[in-house]
Structures are given as C-alpha cells and as structure tokens.
Scaffold this active site. Structure first.
Site, PDB file in Angstrom:
ATOM      1  N   ARG A  72       0.844  -1.213   0.000  1.00  0.00           N
ATOM      2  CA  ARG A  72       0.000   0.000   0.000  1.00  0.00           C
ATOM      3  C   ARG A  72       0.874   1.257   0.000  1.00  0.00           C
ATOM      4  O   ARG A  72       0.523   2.262  -0.609  1.00  0.00           O
ATOM      5  CB  ARG A  72      -0.953  -0.015   1.206  1.00  0.00           C
ATOM      6  CG  ARG A  72      -2.085  -1.024   1.008  1.00  0.00           C
ATOM      7  CD  ARG A  72      -2.968  -1.099   2.213  1.00  0.00           C
ATOM      8  NE  ARG A  72      -3.638   0.168   2.464  1.00  0.00           N
ATOM      9  CZ  ARG A  72      -4.242   0.454   3.630  1.00  0.00           C
ATOM     10  NH1 ARG A  72      -4.210  -0.430   4.619  1.00  0.00           N
ATOM     11  NH2 ARG A  72      -4.843   1.606   3.801  1.00  0.00           N
ATOM     12  N   GLN A 103      -9.790   9.803   7.892  1.00  0.00           N
ATOM     13  CA  GLN A 103      -9.608   8.385   8.258  1.00  0.00           C
ATOM     14  C   GLN A 103      -8.527   7.784   7.359  1.00  0.00           C
ATOM     15  O   GLN A 103      -8.123   6.648   7.552  1.00  0.00           O
ATOM     16  CB  GLN A 103     -10.912   7.617   8.045  1.00  0.00           C
ATOM     17  CG  GLN A 103     -12.083   8.128   8.869  1.00  0.00           C
ATOM     18  CD  GLN A 103     -13.374   7.491   8.416  1.00  0.00           C
ATOM     19  OE1 GLN A 103     -13.810   6.456   8.942  1.00  0.00           O
ATOM     20  NE2 GLN A 103     -14.015   8.088   7.430  1.00  0.00           N
ATOM     21  N   HIS A 121      -6.957   7.750  12.108  1.00  0.00           N
ATOM     22  CA  HIS A 121      -6.577   6.340  11.987  1.00  0.00           C
ATOM     23  C   HIS A 121      -5.091   6.165  11.713  1.00  0.00           C
ATOM     24  O   HIS A 121      -4.673   5.143  11.192  1.00  0.00           O
ATOM     25  CB  HIS A 121      -7.402   5.660  10.865  1.00  0.00           C
ATOM     26  CG  HIS A 121      -8.844   5.475  11.235  1.00  0.00           C
ATOM     27  ND1 HIS A 121      -9.814   5.136  10.329  1.00  0.00           N
ATOM     28  CD2 HIS A 121      -9.487   5.614  12.421  1.00  0.00           C
ATOM     29  CE1 HIS A 121     -10.999   5.067  10.942  1.00  0.00           C
ATOM     30  NE2 HIS A 121     -10.821   5.359  12.202  1.00  0.00           N
ATOM     31  N   THR A 193     -16.806   8.806   2.556  1.00  0.00           N
ATOM     32  CA  THR A 193     -16.733   7.768   3.586  1.00  0.00           C
ATOM     33  C   THR A 193     -18.065   7.050   3.688  1.00  0.00           C
ATOM     34  O   THR A 193     -19.131   7.644   3.564  1.00  0.00           O
ATOM     35  CB  THR A 193     -16.332   8.345   4.962  1.00  0.00           C
ATOM     36  OG1 THR A 193     -16.242   7.268   5.920  1.00  0.00           O
ATOM     37  CG2 THR A 193     -17.291   9.395   5.467  1.00  0.00           C
ATOM     38  N   ASN A 218     -20.894  12.171  -1.742  1.00  0.00           N
ATOM     39  CA  ASN A 218     -20.635  10.751  -1.984  1.00  0.00           C
ATOM     40  C   ASN A 218     -21.536  10.320  -3.133  1.00  0.00           C
ATOM     41  O   ASN A 218     -22.732  10.605  -3.095  1.00  0.00           O
ATOM     42  CB  ASN A 218     -20.978   9.963  -0.706  1.00  0.00           C
ATOM     43  CG  ASN A 218     -20.461   8.535  -0.765  1.00  0.00           C
ATOM     44  OD1 ASN A 218     -20.508   7.896  -1.813  1.00  0.00           O
ATOM     45  ND2 ASN A 218     -19.965   8.050   0.359  1.00  0.00           N
TER      46      ASN A 218
HETATM   47  C1  BV8 Z   1     -12.278   1.351  18.458  1.00  0.00           C
HETATM   48  C2  BV8 Z   1      -6.675   0.937   9.425  1.00  0.00           C
HETATM   49  C3  BV8 Z   1     -12.381   1.202  20.801  1.00  0.00           C
HETATM   50  C4  BV8 Z   1      -5.768   1.836   8.723  1.00  0.00           C
HETATM   51  C5  BV8 Z   1      -9.027   1.088   9.767  1.00  0.00           C
HETATM   52  C6  BV8 Z   1     -19.901  -2.991  16.317  1.00  0.00           C
HETATM   53  C7  BV8 Z   1     -20.616  -1.830  16.104  1.00  0.00           C
HETATM   54  C8  BV8 Z   1     -19.984  -0.602  16.032  1.00  0.00           C
HETATM   55  C9  BV8 Z   1     -18.605  -0.511  16.174  1.00  0.00           C
HETATM   56  C10 BV8 Z   1     -17.910  -1.678  16.364  1.00  0.00           C
HETATM   57  C11 BV8 Z   1     -18.536  -2.914  16.447  1.00  0.00           C
HETATM   58  N1  BV8 Z   1     -17.562  -3.844  16.634  1.00  0.00           N
HETATM   59  C12 BV8 Z   1     -16.353  -3.246  16.689  1.00  0.00           C
HETATM   60  C13 BV8 Z   1     -16.559  -1.928  16.542  1.00  0.00           C
HETATM   61  C14 BV8 Z   1     -15.559  -0.889  16.542  1.00  0.00           C
HETATM   62  C15 BV8 Z   1     -14.849  -0.860  15.186  1.00  0.00           C
HETATM   63  C16 BV8 Z   1     -15.838  -0.585  14.077  1.00  0.00           C
HETATM   64  O1  BV8 Z   1     -16.320   0.525  13.938  1.00  0.00           O
HETATM   65  N2  BV8 Z   1     -16.135  -1.609  13.267  1.00  0.00           N
HETATM   66  C17 BV8 Z   1     -17.104  -1.412  12.197  1.00  0.00           C
HETATM   67  C18 BV8 Z   1     -16.545  -1.988  10.904  1.00  0.00           C
HETATM   68  C19 BV8 Z   1     -18.414  -2.064  12.607  1.00  0.00           C
HETATM   69  N3  BV8 Z   1     -13.955   0.268  15.332  1.00  0.00           N
HETATM   70  C20 BV8 Z   1     -12.733   0.061  15.828  1.00  0.00           C
HETATM   71  O2  BV8 Z   1     -12.267  -1.020  16.110  1.00  0.00           O
HETATM   72  C21 BV8 Z   1     -11.954   1.330  16.074  1.00  0.00           C
HETATM   73  N4  BV8 Z   1     -11.440   1.309  17.410  1.00  0.00           N
HETATM   74  O3  BV8 Z   1     -13.489   1.363  18.345  1.00  0.00           O
HETATM   75  O4  BV8 Z   1     -11.602   1.389  19.654  1.00  0.00           O
HETATM   76  C22 BV8 Z   1     -12.393  -0.294  20.995  1.00  0.00           C
HETATM   77  C23 BV8 Z   1     -11.327  -0.845  21.660  1.00  0.00           C
HETATM   78  C24 BV8 Z   1     -11.347  -2.213  21.877  1.00  0.00           C
HETATM   79  C25 BV8 Z   1     -12.426  -3.007  21.417  1.00  0.00           C
HETATM   80  C26 BV8 Z   1     -13.481  -2.423  20.701  1.00  0.00           C
HETATM   81  C27 BV8 Z   1     -13.472  -1.057  20.488  1.00  0.00           C
HETATM   82  C28 BV8 Z   1     -10.761   1.413  15.126  1.00  0.00           C
HETATM   83  C29 BV8 Z   1     -11.267   1.742  13.750  1.00  0.00           C
HETATM   84  C30 BV8 Z   1     -10.086   1.968  12.807  1.00  0.00           C
HETATM   85  C31 BV8 Z   1      -9.854   0.715  12.020  1.00  0.00           C
HETATM   86  N5  BV8 Z   1      -8.805   0.957  11.029  1.00  0.00           N
HETATM   87  N6  BV8 Z   1      -8.033   1.131   8.909  1.00  0.00           N
HETATM   88  C32 BV8 Z   1      -5.636   1.323   7.321  1.00  0.00           C
HETATM   89  O5  BV8 Z   1      -5.058   0.221   7.144  1.00  0.00           O
HETATM   90  O6  BV8 Z   1      -6.089   2.038   6.430  1.00  0.00           O
HETATM   91  S1  BV8 Z   1     -10.610   1.204   9.223  1.00  0.00           S
HETATM   92  C33 BV8 Z   1     -10.739   1.565   7.580  1.00  0.00           C
HETATM   93  O7  BV8 Z   1     -12.120   1.924   7.394  1.00  0.00           O
HETATM   94  C34 BV8 Z   1      -9.939   2.768   7.129  1.00  0.00           C
HETATM   95  O8  BV8 Z   1      -9.345   3.498   8.168  1.00  0.00           O
HETATM   96  C35 BV8 Z   1     -11.018   3.619   6.486  1.00  0.00           C
HETATM   97  O9  BV8 Z   1     -10.692   4.922   6.450  1.00  0.00           O
HETATM   98  C36 BV8 Z   1     -12.156   3.326   7.360  1.00  0.00           C
HETATM   99  C37 BV8 Z   1     -13.497   3.784   6.895  1.00  0.00           C
HETATM  100  O10 BV8 Z   1     -13.658   3.382   5.563  1.00  0.00           O
HETATM  101  P1  BV8 Z   1     -13.926   4.551   4.493  1.00  0.00           P
HETATM  102  O11 BV8 Z   1     -12.780   5.502   4.526  1.00  0.00           O
HETATM  103  O12 BV8 Z   1     -15.279   5.121   4.713  1.00  0.00           O
HETATM  104  O13 BV8 Z   1     -13.830   3.762   3.135  1.00  0.00           O
HETATM  105  P2  BV8 Z   1     -14.956   2.817   2.503  1.00  0.00           P
HETATM  106  O14 BV8 Z   1     -14.312   2.019   1.428  1.00  0.00           O
HETATM  107  O15 BV8 Z   1     -15.710   2.125   3.595  1.00  0.00           O
HETATM  108  O16 BV8 Z   1     -16.000   3.847   1.822  1.00  0.00           O
HETATM  109  C38 BV8 Z   1     -15.578   4.630   0.719  1.00  0.00           C
HETATM  110  C39 BV8 Z   1     -16.731   5.554   0.387  1.00  0.00           C
HETATM  111  O17 BV8 Z   1     -16.281   6.439  -0.625  1.00  0.00           O
HETATM  112  C40 BV8 Z   1     -17.947   4.826  -0.151  1.00  0.00           C
HETATM  113  O18 BV8 Z   1     -19.099   5.323   0.517  1.00  0.00           O
HETATM  114  C41 BV8 Z   1     -17.996   5.228  -1.636  1.00  0.00           C
HETATM  115  O19 BV8 Z   1     -19.322   5.395  -2.099  1.00  0.00           O
HETATM  116  C42 BV8 Z   1     -17.298   6.555  -1.611  1.00  0.00           C
HETATM  117  N7  BV8 Z   1     -16.607   6.919  -2.839  1.00  0.00           N
HETATM  118  C43 BV8 Z   1     -16.031   6.107  -3.767  1.00  0.00           C
HETATM  119  N8  BV8 Z   1     -15.457   6.870  -4.731  1.00  0.00           N
HETATM  120  C44 BV8 Z   1     -15.677   8.169  -4.392  1.00  0.00           C
HETATM  121  C45 BV8 Z   1     -16.406   8.214  -3.197  1.00  0.00           C
HETATM  122  N9  BV8 Z   1     -16.783   9.360  -2.595  1.00  0.00           N
HETATM  123  C46 BV8 Z   1     -16.438  10.509  -3.210  1.00  0.00           C
HETATM  124  N10 BV8 Z   1     -15.726  10.565  -4.364  1.00  0.00           N
HETATM  125  C47 BV8 Z   1     -15.337   9.417  -4.973  1.00  0.00           C
HETATM  126  N11 BV8 Z   1     -14.651   9.482  -6.130  1.00  0.00           N
END
Ligand code: BV8
Ligand code: ZN
Length: 258
Positions: A72, A103, A121, A193, A218
């Site tokens: 990456r 993020q 992040h 996002t 988006n």
């Molecule tokens: C935490 C690492 C406390 C870096 C990433 C159940 C319910 C709720 C929450 C949780 C749950 N179980 C666990 C959790 C917590 C969990 C979480 O939220 N999980 C989710 C999936 C349910 N969160 C965590 O673990 C966080 N920590 O909560 O700590 C804790 C402590 C202990 C135990 C529990 C909790 C840590 C979260 C960080 C994880 N790290 N990445 C890397 O390698 O990159 S996450 C990863 O997803 C990236 O960081 C990324 O940024 C992030 C979000 O994704 P997006 O950026 O939104 O990207 P995505 O592909 O999803 O979407 C792209 C969008 O762009 C789309 O909508 C698309 O339509 C749009 N798009 C496309 N092209 C375009 C566009 N928009 C505009 N223009 C374009 N051209």
C-alpha cells in the site's frame, strides 16, 4: 421558485461559516487511483480486515501484514493528490477555521497543501514499535532478527505501521481535537466515507447535535445519508472544486461595492 443548485447552497453556507469540520474517507483518494475499502473493487473484497488490519492478524502473521502495508505504501508513493484534495486545501486558504479530519492514512491531504489535518486512523508512512510505542519515520528496515522482521532500535520489539487497527483505540489527543472541531462546526462535510467505522463515523452526528449544517458528498447512499441536511451525489473530485469556485464568487461579490 427554481430549486437552488445544491452546490450553490453548500457554497453559500460555507461563505458564512467561521468553523468548518470535514471528515474524509477512502473515497476522497479514489480519484488518485487508491483503492477504497468497501467499494465492490475495494480492499476488503480481496483481503480480510481481521487478518490484515488488526493486532491479532499482525501477531499471527507479521510478514503478511507488513507485506500488505509495504504494497500500500508503494501504491501511495506512485500517486498524486487529486482535484478534491487540492480543493480542500484551497478551502482552508479561504476559511482559516477549516479542520480536515481524515480516516485516510495516505497523507495525500498534506501533499495537496492542507494544514490542520487530524489523522484519526494514523498514517502509513511511519512505523511504531508494537512494544514500547517508539515511532520512527521512513521505510521499515529489513529485520536484523532471525525472522527477518523490522525491529525497534530501543527495545527490539516488532515494528508495525503507525495506523489504528480494528479493536485499537484512536489516538486520544487527535480524536479529542476532532470531536472539538465537530462540536464547534457551523458546517460539517462528510466526504468519501461509508460512515461505517466508529468512533469516526459518530463525528457528523455529534456536529449535527451541536447545530451544524451537515452535508454528505458521496456518489452513493451511506448509513449517514438519512441524517444529513444535504446529500451531493457526486464524486469529491468534481463536487469540491465546483463548491470552492462558487464560494470564491460569493466572496468576491460580497467585496464589490453594492
Ligand atoms: C475502536 C486501518 C475502541 C488503517 C481502519 C460494532 C458496532 C460498532 C462498532 C464496532 C462494532 N464492533 C467493533 C466496533 C468498533 C470498530 C468498528 O467501527 N467496526 C465497524 C466496521 C463495525 N472500530 C474500531 O475497532 C476502532 N477502534 O473502536 O476502539 C475499541 C477498543 C477495543 C475493542 C473495541 C473497540 C478502530 C477503527 C479503525 C480501524 N482501522 N483502517 C488502514 O489500514 O487504512 S478502518 C478503515 O475503514 C480505514 O481506516 C477507512 O478509512 C475506514 C473507513 O472506511 P472509508 O474511509 O469510509 O472507506 P470505505 O471504502 O468504507 O468507503 C468509501 C466511500 O467512498 C464509499 O461510501 C464510496 O461510495 C465513496 N466513494 C467512492 N469513490 C468516491 C467516493 N466518494 C467521493 N468521491 C469518490 N470518487
Ligand atoms: Zn520498542
């Protein structure tokens, strides 16, 4: 009464705003050629987040995780910021109170000239020791240990990318500043996002609770769409330059003697 062009109405709100918070996700880097996570051709379609973006996955197979992040990094080194990144940097020049909360770990906002970027992040560029937390920038050295893994100069612990993995807390000071920016915002832009990952995905809702005008940019509907005041179904590379262009026009008109 002709329907106002949504780009005009967002630019009009920005022209009056003192504090603006922007949350960006992988979609903002898509037009630079960087894969998103949850789009059909995204990273999670090929790799498992649990295996590659969690401490368990790292400890189970550090070589595989380090190889994925090295790949990456190579992708990021080969791309440029796009018009969306540049428009956000321009927006900060017109409105000093703009905070970019990202993020993304690719540092393309900074390369486009954005200041005040909160990386909730982490980032792909630095390495952090998984034992003592020491951060050393630059390419991870090939490991001196028998396993060939990069190790910490201070304590010989395994080096890992300085990103936040699933199940890990976000950097407290950075996320605290992001919550403050969201709470103070007159306008909150959620751009590129899917708003699936917490606690970052809670920021637009926090802003809305504090009275901000919340806009989503988006091409697709997301879990946030039902809560925003305006959805602009365009890519960030198209919408952001158009919004900034209108903002500049508004500002220049308001300077003209009436
Ligand atoms: C935490 C690492 C406390 C870096 C990433 C159940 C319910 C709720 C929450 C949780 C749950 N179980 C666990 C959790 C917590 C969990 C979480 O939220 N999980 C989710 C999936 C349910 N969160 C965590 O673990 C966080 N920590 O909560 O700590 C804790 C402590 C202990 C135990 C529990 C909790 C840590 C979260 C960080 C994880 N790290 N990445 C890397 O390698 O990159 S996450 C990863 O997803 C990236 O960081 C990324 O940024 C992030 C979000 O994704 P997006 O950026 O939104 O990207 P995505 O592909 O999803 O979407 C792209 C969008 O762009 C789309 O909508 C698309 O339509 C749009 N798009 C496309 N092209 C375009 C566009 N928009 C505009 N223009 C374009 N051209
Ligand atoms: Zn160490």
């Amino acid at each position: 009464m002709p329907e106002t062009d949504p780009l005009d109405s967002v630019a009009g709100r920005l022209a009056e705003a003192r504090h603006v918070a922007v949350l960006t996700g992988a979609g903002v880097s898509a037009e630079s050629g960087v894969a998103t996570f949850r789009d059909p051709d995204g990273l999670w379609a090929k790799f498992s987040p649990q295996e590659l973006a969690s401490m368990d996955g790292f400890l189970a197979n550090p070589q595989r995780v380090l190889e994925w992040y090295r790949h990456r990094r190579e992708v990021i080194d080969g791309v440029e910021p796009n018009a969306g990144h540049r428009a956000l940097a321009e927006l900060q020049r017109w409105i000093p109170g703009v905070t970019v909360i990202t993020q993304n770990v690719d540092r393309l906002h900074q390369r486009a000239g954005s200041r005040t970027v909160l990386e909730v992040h982490g980032n792909l560029v630095e390495n952090r020791c998984s034992v003592c937390g020491d951060v050393d920038a630059g390419e991870p050295r090939t490991g001196d240990g028998p396993d060939g893994l990069p190790r910490c100069r201070q304590c010989d612990g395994l080096l890992r990318p300085n990103v936040v993995w699933f199940g890990e807390d976000l950097p407290e000071d950075v996320f605290g500043a992001a919550e403050e920016a969201a709470s103070d915002a007159d306008v909150f832009l959620s751009i590129g996002t899917s708003a699936e990952v917490y606690p970052a995905a809670g920021l637009p809702l926090l802003a809305r609770r504090h009275g901000a005008f919340v806009v989503e940019i988006n091409p697709n509907v997301t879990s946030l769409s039902q809560y925003v005041h305006h959805s602009i179904r365009m890519t960030s590379g198209t919408a952001l330059p158009a919004i900034v262009e209108r903002l500049v026009e508004f500002r220049q008109q308001s300077r003209q003697p009436s």
